[in-house]
Write an enzyme that holds these catalytic residues in place. Structure first.
Site, PDB file in Angstrom:
ATOM      1  N   HIS A 231      75.142  46.118  88.692  1.00  0.00           N
ATOM      2  CA  HIS A 231      74.964  47.540  88.403  1.00  0.00           C
ATOM      3  C   HIS A 231      76.189  48.161  87.719  1.00  0.00           C
ATOM      4  O   HIS A 231      76.102  49.244  87.137  1.00  0.00           O
ATOM      5  CB  HIS A 231      74.689  48.268  89.737  1.00  0.00           C
ATOM      6  CG  HIS A 231      73.983  49.567  89.592  1.00  0.00           C
ATOM      7  ND1 HIS A 231      74.114  50.384  88.489  1.00  0.00           N
ATOM      8  CD2 HIS A 231      73.134  50.217  90.431  1.00  0.00           C
ATOM      9  CE1 HIS A 231      73.369  51.472  88.662  1.00  0.00           C
ATOM     10  NE2 HIS A 231      72.767  51.398  89.818  1.00  0.00           N
TER      11      HIS A 231
ATOM     12  N   LYS B 234      49.971  60.377  88.389  1.00  0.00           N
ATOM     13  CA  LYS B 234      50.520  61.468  87.580  1.00  0.00           C
ATOM     14  C   LYS B 234      49.451  62.470  87.121  1.00  0.00           C
ATOM     15  O   LYS B 234      49.679  63.680  87.125  1.00  0.00           O
ATOM     16  CB  LYS B 234      51.222  60.855  86.356  1.00  0.00           C
ATOM     17  CG  LYS B 234      51.938  61.871  85.474  1.00  0.00           C
ATOM     18  CD  LYS B 234      52.765  61.182  84.397  1.00  0.00           C
ATOM     19  CE  LYS B 234      51.908  60.619  83.289  1.00  0.00           C
ATOM     20  NZ  LYS B 234      52.680  60.042  82.190  1.00  0.00           N
TER      21      LYS B 234
ATOM     22  N   LYS C 165      49.716  66.467  87.764  1.00  0.00           N
ATOM     23  CA  LYS C 165      49.934  67.386  86.628  1.00  0.00           C
ATOM     24  C   LYS C 165      48.772  68.373  86.466  1.00  0.00           C
ATOM     25  O   LYS C 165      48.973  69.492  86.021  1.00  0.00           O
ATOM     26  CB  LYS C 165      50.164  66.588  85.340  1.00  0.00           C
ATOM     27  CG  LYS C 165      51.506  65.851  85.364  1.00  0.00           C
ATOM     28  CD  LYS C 165      51.939  65.382  84.002  1.00  0.00           C
ATOM     29  CE  LYS C 165      52.665  66.472  83.260  1.00  0.00           C
ATOM     30  NZ  LYS C 165      53.457  65.998  82.140  1.00  0.00           N
ATOM     31  N   GLU C 166      47.576  67.947  86.848  1.00  0.00           N
ATOM     32  CA  GLU C 166      46.424  68.864  86.802  1.00  0.00           C
ATOM     33  C   GLU C 166      46.673  70.085  87.689  1.00  0.00           C
ATOM     34  O   GLU C 166      46.157  71.159  87.459  1.00  0.00           O
ATOM     35  CB  GLU C 166      45.145  68.154  87.273  1.00  0.00           C
ATOM     36  CG  GLU C 166      44.445  67.383  86.171  1.00  0.00           C
ATOM     37  CD  GLU C 166      43.301  66.528  86.716  1.00  0.00           C
ATOM     38  OE1 GLU C 166      43.043  66.556  87.952  1.00  0.00           O
ATOM     39  OE2 GLU C 166      42.670  65.821  85.904  1.00  0.00           O
TER      40      GLU C 166
ATOM     41  N   LEU D 206      52.119  70.628  88.811  1.00  0.00           N
ATOM     42  CA  LEU D 206      53.323  70.293  89.588  1.00  0.00           C
ATOM     43  C   LEU D 206      54.042  69.127  88.913  1.00  0.00           C
ATOM     44  O   LEU D 206      53.418  68.312  88.236  1.00  0.00           O
ATOM     45  CB  LEU D 206      52.941  69.919  91.024  1.00  0.00           C
ATOM     46  CG  LEU D 206      52.325  71.057  91.857  1.00  0.00           C
ATOM     47  CD1 LEU D 206      51.765  70.518  93.158  1.00  0.00           C
ATOM     48  CD2 LEU D 206      53.345  72.155  92.130  1.00  0.00           C
ATOM     49  N   HIS D 207      55.359  69.053  89.126  1.00  0.00           N
ATOM     50  CA  HIS D 207      56.145  67.970  88.511  1.00  0.00           C
ATOM     51  C   HIS D 207      55.972  66.689  89.334  1.00  0.00           C
ATOM     52  O   HIS D 207      56.262  66.678  90.532  1.00  0.00           O
ATOM     53  CB  HIS D 207      57.618  68.373  88.453  1.00  0.00           C
ATOM     54  CG  HIS D 207      58.419  67.500  87.542  1.00  0.00           C
ATOM     55  ND1 HIS D 207      58.509  66.128  87.707  1.00  0.00           N
ATOM     56  CD2 HIS D 207      59.165  67.793  86.443  1.00  0.00           C
ATOM     57  CE1 HIS D 207      59.272  65.615  86.762  1.00  0.00           C
ATOM     58  NE2 HIS D 207      59.682  66.601  85.976  1.00  0.00           N
ATOM     59  N   PRO D 208      55.508  65.589  88.716  1.00  0.00           N
ATOM     60  CA  PRO D 208      55.233  64.358  89.478  1.00  0.00           C
ATOM     61  C   PRO D 208      56.447  63.828  90.252  1.00  0.00           C
ATOM     62  O   PRO D 208      56.313  63.386  91.400  1.00  0.00           O
ATOM     63  CB  PRO D 208      54.786  63.358  88.412  1.00  0.00           C
ATOM     64  CG  PRO D 208      54.274  64.207  87.296  1.00  0.00           C
ATOM     65  CD  PRO D 208      55.109  65.447  87.296  1.00  0.00           C
ATOM     66  N   ASP D 209      57.619  63.859  89.635  1.00  0.00           N
ATOM     67  CA  ASP D 209      58.805  63.326  90.318  1.00  0.00           C
ATOM     68  C   ASP D 209      59.141  64.170  91.549  1.00  0.00           C
ATOM     69  O   ASP D 209      59.424  63.645  92.623  1.00  0.00           O
ATOM     70  CB  ASP D 209      60.006  63.287  89.363  1.00  0.00           C
ATOM     71  CG  ASP D 209      61.265  62.817  90.079  1.00  0.00           C
ATOM     72  OD1 ASP D 209      61.202  61.773  90.753  1.00  0.00           O
ATOM     73  OD2 ASP D 209      62.306  63.499  89.989  1.00  0.00           O
TER      74      ASP D 209
ATOM     75  N   TYR E 280      69.958  61.109  98.076  1.00  0.00           N
ATOM     76  CA  TYR E 280      70.527  60.990  96.723  1.00  0.00           C
ATOM     77  C   TYR E 280      69.380  60.691  95.778  1.00  0.00           C
ATOM     78  O   TYR E 280      68.638  59.733  95.995  1.00  0.00           O
ATOM     79  CB  TYR E 280      71.523  59.820  96.717  1.00  0.00           C
ATOM     80  CG  TYR E 280      71.962  59.337  95.348  1.00  0.00           C
ATOM     81  CD1 TYR E 280      73.165  59.756  94.800  1.00  0.00           C
ATOM     82  CD2 TYR E 280      71.172  58.454  94.604  1.00  0.00           C
ATOM     83  CE1 TYR E 280      73.570  59.307  93.549  1.00  0.00           C
ATOM     84  CE2 TYR E 280      71.575  58.001  93.354  1.00  0.00           C
ATOM     85  CZ  TYR E 280      72.772  58.432  92.837  1.00  0.00           C
ATOM     86  OH  TYR E 280      73.166  57.994  91.596  1.00  0.00           O
TER      87      TYR E 280
END
Length: 612
Positions: free
Chosen positions: A327, A406, A410-411, A414-417, A439
């Site tokens: 990483h 998703k 979205k329908e 609302l924000h999927p994340d 986090y």
């Protein structure tokens, strides 16, 4: 004007690097105000009052001086954080990085052209290796289009670290060796390293300046496999890369002292394009359950991974694939972009090679044999043992939630994340009866050499909403209102973090200035609430949206009593990998996943009824 060049010329991979803005330093007042907000869910009124007073004292006193020094540093560096972040987040850490720092994951090819099948692994590996080499060549010739957020160019520097890159252990601090060069910069290493049964082989991926074709790569991989099947196993020197960093550094120094040729072999591995790991396991997985592959990618046999290499391509015996990556040199989005490209290529070609079957006369792979002594053999034994013990302690589940994805979220506007993040918060709250410090990765690639900022999803609004959801007396209306407040707060904080207006990296900068100046550690960083709210790498939920593609990864938890929680969001599903340590009695990855699924259903129901 550099960002608005004429449309006719194709954009070059690194053309915007010189015009990217410097990483900003947020204002002290804003960062400390956000910090106080973030500790609120974890504090009693009394504790919060004490922390509030401490923060105000810091703001008017030592914090002010440290902030001014940080601003001075930012005047001389386009990215004031870059070196510090590399050192403190990666290179100075002494715990074994292969399991604790690396990320790994399953390849998605089994969802279309390449379901698990015996006897296919080398043929498929030759095709995937060819596509990988094409991607390397695209970066080398700067034909990979620069990524953008809308019309804003993003920093592409991390793409230089995908190939020909390796971390090298040091007694006190590791270093990153990057041998990659673009065509205009000069020659770049073009050899691959294959690890199989504890042995190391290498061959050039070019012949007469041309990338080897899949039939040619297949010949090379078959040569390695046949030799390894009929001859004894190797010493497995690569297991040393899974060791505690200082032990590995000392073992490496000893390895070089035995025979100077060992240094040449190490250099060959470090500079190679990437590693191909021929893995004899068959971690059967399906589009709905990737658990076995994900676990194997993270915890597979240490003699066939070079843990410090920026990319290990893992070839499983059942014709499926995975990867494990260091990483330190880059963040997961680089690998996601690369793997998404591979997945699209495999799908477009139906997993077949449609070119020539002619195999040019190319030399077979060369084995690289380390000279080892009893001490190195003993070190290898110790490394394998500690690796085995720690990997056996890791619990991983990786499932697809298929009820919706998703599109349905979205329908409901609302924000999927944010939807997934709040479902995770609620799941943790339900399971552990308290808010979980969390986090979430925010990307700061709008800035020169920008990497990440911390976004803390466990806001007061999220914790209040979780409490409302748990309260049998709350009606749907109250729950919906609380949920929307939590959504709005999350979206605002995430947008600000991506604009360089988070506070965790700023606080780290202030802490490091004090350390560099030989000043005592400011009281703020010793406050129990600092660690309890996640500061200093103490988040119980370490989470990241891996994206909206078919590519997923996993990480180990950040703390012993925590979880790793990575996810990808598709139109019709949400695929999640959850990790936990078995030796912690309070945590269980499967339970968190199950409660998370219930939370998703509940939230969609709330969002649906709110539209009536």
């Amino acid at each position: 004007m550099a960002n608005h060049l004429s449309e006719s010329l194709p954009e070059r991979t690194f053309q915007y690097q010189s015009s990217l803005p410097a990483l900003p330093v947020p204002t002290l007042e804003m960062s400390l105000s956000k910090y106080l907000d973030s500790v609120r869910p974890f504090a009693s009124d009394e504790e919060f009052k004490a922390t509030f007073d401490m923060v105000k004292k810091f703001e008017q006193g030592v914090g002010k001086d440290l902030h001014q020094k940080l601003q001075q540093r930012a005047k001389t560096k386009r990215n004031w954080l870059e070196e510090w972040w590399l050192d403190t987040a990666y290179l100075e850490i002494r715990t074994p990085s292969q399991l604790n720092v690396n990320f790994g994951g399953p390849a998605p090819y089994l969802e279309h052209c390449w379901p698990p099948a015996e006897g296919t692994s080398l043929h498929r590996a030759s095709i995937i290796t060819w596509h990988s080499l094409e991607y390397w060549n695209m970066i080398r010739t700067e034909r990979l289009p620069p990524q953008k957020a809308g019309k804003t160019a993003l920093d592409m520097d991390q793409f230089r670290m995908l190939f020909c890159t390796c971390k090298v252990p040091g007694v006190k601090k590791d270093t990153i060796r990057n041998y990659f060069k673009t065509e205009s910069e000069g020659p770049c290493p073009s050899h691959l390293v294959v690890l199989c049964r504890g042995r190391v082989f290498t061959f050039d991926a070019l012949c007469d300046g041309q990338i080897l074709t899949p039939p040619e790569i297949l010949r090379q991989l078959s040569y390695v496999k046949e030799r390894c099947e009929r001859e004894p196993e190797g010493d497995g020197v690569s297991a040393l890369t899974s060791e505690e960093r200082t032990r590995w550094a000392k073992a490496r120094e000893h390895l070089i002292s035995i025979d100077p040729h060992n240094k040449t072999i190490l250099e060959t591995i470090q500079s190679s394009l990437f590693i191909i790991s021929l893995d004899e396991t068959k971690p059967y997985s399906s589009p709905e359950n990737y658990t076995n592959m994900t676990l194997e990618a993270l915890t597979g046999h240490p003699t066939i991974r070079w843990g410090d290499k920026s990319y290990n391509s893992i070839v499983f015996a059942d014709g499926t694939f995975g990867s494990t990556c260091d990483h330190a040199p880059y963040d997961a989005m680089v690998l996601v972009s690369f793997c998404w490209y591979l997945d699209q290529q495999v799908k477009a070609t139906e997993g077949k090679w449609k070119g020539s079957d002619v195999v040019r006369p190319i030399p077979p792979p060369e084995e690289q044999v380390f000279t080892v002594d009893e001490k190195i053999q003993s070190d290898i034994g110790h490394a394998k043992q500690q690796y085995l013990e720690s990997t056996q302690d890791l619990q991983v589940v990786c499932y697809a939630f298929t009820a919706f994805g998703k599109v349905a979220i979205k329908e409901r506007k609302l924000h999927p994340d944010t939807f997934v993040q709040l479902a995770m918060q609620l799941a943790y709250y339900r399971l552990h009866k308290k808010p979980g410090s969390c986090y979430e990765t925010a990307m700061t690639r709008k800035f020169y050499h920008g990497r990440t900022e911390t976004m803390r999803p466990c806001t007061k609004e999220a914790a209040d909403w979780c409490a409302v959801m748990m309260d049998p007396a709350s009606n749907g209306d109250v729950k919906r209102k609380a949920m929307l407040l939590a959504f709005n707060k999350h979206n605002k904080l995430m947008a600000e973090a991506q604009e360089g207006k988070g506070f965790d990296r700023h606080l780290l900068g202030l802490y490091l200035i004090a350390r560099e100046e030989g000043l005592p550690t400011p009281e703020l960083f010793m406050d129990p609430l600092y660690a309890r709210s996640g500061g200093g790498g103490n988040f119980v939920l370490s989470s990241s949206l891996v994206g909206y593609t078919t590519v997923l990864g996993a990480v180990a938890p950040m703390v012993h009593h925590g979880y790793g929680f990575f996810y990808r969001i598709r139109d019709d599903r949400i695929v999640v990998s959850v990790s936990a340590w078995k030796s912690c009695r309070q945590t269980d990855a499967a339970s968190l996943y199950n409660v998370f699924c219930s939370s998703l259903h509940e939230m969609l129901h709330l969002a649906t009824t709110s539209q009536l």
